[in-house]
Scaffold this active site. Sequence first.
Site, PDB file in Angstrom:
ATOM      1  N   GLY A  14       0.848  -1.151   0.032  1.00 56.78           N
ATOM      2  CA  GLY A  14      -0.170   0.089  -0.018  1.00 56.78           C
ATOM      3  C   GLY A  14       0.847   1.194   0.210  1.00 56.78           C
ATOM      4  N   ALA A  25      15.367  11.471  -1.291  1.00 57.54           N
ATOM      5  CA  ALA A  25      16.622  11.415  -0.214  1.00 57.54           C
ATOM      6  C   ALA A  25      17.711  10.393  -0.696  1.00 57.54           C
ATOM      7  CB  ALA A  25      16.080  11.044   1.210  1.00 57.54           C
ATOM      8  N   ARG A  75       0.562  -4.753  -5.509  1.00 60.59           N
ATOM      9  CA  ARG A  75       0.878  -5.870  -4.771  1.00 60.59           C
ATOM     10  C   ARG A  75       1.135  -7.120  -5.702  1.00 60.59           C
ATOM     11  NH1 ARG A  75      -0.446  -4.139   0.400  1.00 60.59           N
ATOM     12  NH2 ARG A  75      -2.276  -2.659   0.542  1.00 60.59           N
ATOM     13  N   ASP A 106       5.777  -5.336   5.737  1.00 60.20           N
ATOM     14  CA  ASP A 106       6.453  -6.665   6.245  1.00 60.20           C
ATOM     15  C   ASP A 106       6.513  -7.458   4.878  1.00 60.20           C
ATOM     16  OD1 ASP A 106       3.584  -7.165   6.234  1.00 60.20           O
ATOM     17  OD2 ASP A 106       3.920  -8.457   7.964  1.00 60.20           O
ATOM     18  N   THR A 128       4.376   2.523   5.406  1.00 63.33           N
ATOM     19  CA  THR A 128       2.856   2.319   5.744  1.00 63.33           C
ATOM     20  C   THR A 128       2.272   3.117   6.789  1.00 63.33           C
ATOM     21  OG1 THR A 128       1.431   0.410   6.337  1.00 63.33           O
ATOM     22  CG2 THR A 128       3.813   0.330   7.339  1.00 63.33           C
ATOM     23  N   ASP A 130      -0.085   2.098   8.417  1.00 72.13           N
ATOM     24  CA  ASP A 130      -0.685   1.412   9.515  1.00 72.13           C
ATOM     25  C   ASP A 130       0.140   1.232  10.840  1.00 72.13           C
ATOM     26  OD1 ASP A 130      -2.624   0.588   7.665  1.00 72.13           O
ATOM     27  OD2 ASP A 130      -1.457  -1.470   7.338  1.00 72.13           O
ATOM     28  N   ASP A 132       2.226  -0.833  11.686  1.00 70.48           N
ATOM     29  CA  ASP A 132       2.021  -2.254  12.311  1.00 70.48           C
ATOM     30  C   ASP A 132       3.473  -3.160  12.058  1.00 70.48           C
ATOM     31  OD1 ASP A 132       2.138  -2.469   9.552  1.00 70.48           O
ATOM     32  OD2 ASP A 132       0.405  -3.595   9.289  1.00 70.48           O
ATOM     33  N   ARG A 174      -5.574  -2.007   8.853  1.00 74.72           N
ATOM     34  CA  ARG A 174      -5.659  -3.595   8.962  1.00 74.72           C
ATOM     35  C   ARG A 174      -5.923  -4.105  10.250  1.00 74.72           C
ATOM     36  NH1 ARG A 174      -3.420  -6.354   4.126  1.00 74.72           N
ATOM     37  NH2 ARG A 174      -2.101  -4.420   3.586  1.00 74.72           N
TER      38      ARG A 174
HETATM   39  P1  ADP Z   1       3.168  -4.660   2.593  1.00 70.93           P
HETATM   40  O1  ADP Z   1       4.636  -4.426   2.123  1.00 70.93           O
HETATM   41  O2  ADP Z   1       2.672  -3.259   2.880  1.00 70.93           O
HETATM   42  O3  ADP Z   1       2.917  -5.519   3.750  1.00 70.93           O
HETATM   43  P2  ADP Z   1       2.231  -6.859   0.963  1.00 70.93           P
HETATM   44  O4  ADP Z   1       2.042  -7.854   2.117  1.00 70.93           O
HETATM   45  O5  ADP Z   1       1.250  -6.616   0.059  1.00 70.93           O
HETATM   46  O6  ADP Z   1       2.355  -5.269   1.519  1.00 70.93           O
HETATM   47  O7  ADP Z   1       3.457  -6.973   0.374  1.00 70.93           O
HETATM   48  C1  ADP Z   1       4.006  -6.286  -0.788  1.00 70.93           C
HETATM   49  C2  ADP Z   1       4.602  -7.098  -1.923  1.00 70.93           C
HETATM   50  O8  ADP Z   1       5.884  -7.864  -1.358  1.00 70.93           O
HETATM   51  C3  ADP Z   1       3.959  -8.263  -2.416  1.00 70.93           C
HETATM   52  O9  ADP Z   1       2.935  -7.916  -3.293  1.00 70.93           O
HETATM   53  C4  ADP Z   1       4.963  -9.203  -2.998  1.00 70.93           C
HETATM   54  O10 ADP Z   1       5.485  -8.858  -4.116  1.00 70.93           O
HETATM   55  C5  ADP Z   1       6.095  -8.873  -1.787  1.00 70.93           C
HETATM   56  N1  ADP Z   1       5.977 -10.048  -0.881  1.00 70.93           N
HETATM   57  C6  ADP Z   1       5.066 -10.167   0.055  1.00 70.93           C
HETATM   58  N2  ADP Z   1       5.299 -11.276   0.725  1.00 70.93           N
HETATM   59  C7  ADP Z   1       6.411 -11.970   0.149  1.00 70.93           C
HETATM   60  C8  ADP Z   1       7.189 -13.097   0.550  1.00 70.93           C
HETATM   61  N3  ADP Z   1       6.897 -13.907   1.565  1.00 70.93           N
HETATM   62  N4  ADP Z   1       8.321 -13.331  -0.248  1.00 70.93           N
HETATM   63  C9  ADP Z   1       8.489 -12.489  -1.315  1.00 70.93           C
HETATM   64  N5  ADP Z   1       7.962 -11.576  -1.446  1.00 70.93           N
HETATM   65  C10 ADP Z   1       6.840 -11.000  -0.864  1.00 70.93           C
HETATM   66  O1  F6P Z   2      -1.422  -1.476   4.600  1.00 69.25           O
HETATM   67  C1  F6P Z   2      -2.100  -0.046   4.432  1.00 69.25           C
HETATM   68  C2  F6P Z   2      -3.710  -0.350   4.058  1.00 69.25           C
HETATM   69  O2  F6P Z   2      -4.262   0.947   3.532  1.00 69.25           O
HETATM   70  C3  F6P Z   2      -4.480  -1.027   5.342  1.00 69.25           C
HETATM   71  O3  F6P Z   2      -4.659  -0.142   6.148  1.00 69.25           O
HETATM   72  C4  F6P Z   2      -5.605  -1.500   4.540  1.00 69.25           C
HETATM   73  O4  F6P Z   2      -6.164  -2.526   5.196  1.00 69.25           O
HETATM   74  C5  F6P Z   2      -5.015  -1.840   2.997  1.00 69.25           C
HETATM   75  O5  F6P Z   2      -3.840  -1.126   2.958  1.00 69.25           O
HETATM   76  C6  F6P Z   2      -5.837  -1.669   1.749  1.00 69.25           C
HETATM   77  O6  F6P Z   2      -5.623  -2.160   0.619  1.00 69.25           O
HETATM   78  P1  F6P Z   2      -5.632  -1.965  -0.619  1.00 69.25           P
HETATM   79  O7  F6P Z   2      -5.044  -0.583  -1.040  1.00 69.25           O
HETATM   80  O8  F6P Z   2      -4.948  -3.120  -1.494  1.00 69.25           O
HETATM   81  O9  F6P Z   2      -7.203  -1.734  -0.498  1.00 69.25           O
END
Ligand code: ADP
Ligand code: F6P
Length: 358
Positions: A14, A25, A75, A106, A128, A130, A132, A174
């Site tokens: 996100g 930067a 994503r 994460d 993010t 969040d 989180d 989330r």
């Molecule tokens: P965030 O980084 O905010 O937690 P996502 O969980 O959607 O958001 O993860 C972002 C991207 O990171 C995913 O769309 C994917 O490309 C990559 N990713 C997520 N989980 C894994 C994983 N276990 N191993 C490798 N890449 C990952």
């Molecule tokens: O992780 C950021 C966030 O905005 C969360 O607060 C929310 O649950 C989620 O992403 C929404 O995801 P998307 O942009 O895919 O609808």
Amino acid sequence: MTKFRKIGILTSGGDAPGMNACVKAVASKAAAMGIHAVGVVGGYAGLMRGDFVELTNEKLSNAIGMGGTLLYSTRCPEFKTEEAMQQAVKSCRDAEIDALICIGGDGTFRGATDMTFRGIPSIGLPGTIDNDITATDYTIGLDTAINTTIQMVDCLRDTCESHARLNVVEVMGRDCGQIALYAAIASGAVAVAVPEVPFDEAAAIAHIKALRDQGKRGMIVMVSEGMKNADGSAYAETLTKKIEAETGIECKFARLAHVVRGGKPTVRDRVTASEMAVKAVELLTEGKSNLVMCELDGKIVPVDIAWALIADRMYKNKLKEGDLDRFTAEELKAMEAMVEKRRAEIANLYQVATDNGN
Ligand code: ADP
Ligand code: F6P
């Protein structure tokens, strides 16, 4: 000192206000060190495609104050496969990218680890709204998101006061209730419901009724999106109907959703983004990687990504067999302390929000 010729930077997951300040930067710091920085278009999907963009002065002009991400984000679940990761490594090699800075949550850090272990040293920056990520006190974007939330809630308060209504406001985050908690405190919400703390619905409704009996007109109830009904639907809407049915107060519902993810980043987010990004470039050139930049007690410090990811699982009570095996007793102690610190922080915010809502 490791001699890097080129660093790639990507934004993933996100988007969050402040991501562009990170990109700016990184580009500035890299240039100052004689390193070429390029942007990856569209997160890990762009990395697989080899979709890179030059970070020219023109491209970065005003970037520090821009919301969203000028590198775009996706994503990309396909990236989790070995084939996709090897494709991404090949793209980096073909473009002579020696290292990566990956901004996101994460999931993004897991990707950064995967790249590091496949020969492209990478560092994560927490971007993010969040907040989180257990290993850091702060994630880039939170401050902007809560300030935007408050602007919206202040507007709702005005009309609630005029019409003697109550507005239930659902916010993102989330499974993390921090946006809801900060917004509840800052708006004097009469109740707040977040996933981390059991919500006493009956007590909240009785409290609202008592406040109305004492003459309170406009009221705000903050609910985090992580609050779900048993069937997975949004609890905030259910609560709105229940409050109206049980108190007779006219209730409205508002879901702020993505609106608080956009907008110009606050000073807090611009400065934290810049500090973390500069430090990440320095660390890469010192030969360090597989780290996430964290803010701990006001200082920007690098934390091992593996430690950060497992700390998250510990916090969420989602540890898997063998997760803790690779850490020393000292590292585990620090992890437990981090988890406790976060729990205490949430409990404290909840208490302040509750005390404030009278
Ligand atoms: P965030 O980084 O905010 O937690 P996502 O969980 O959607 O958001 O993860 C972002 C991207 O990171 C995913 O769309 C994917 O490309 C990559 N990713 C997520 N989980 C894994 C994983 N276990 N191993 C490798 N890449 C990952
Ligand atoms: O992780 C950021 C966030 O905005 C969360 O607060 C929310 O649950 C989620 O992403 C929404 O995801 P998307 O942009 O895919 O609808």
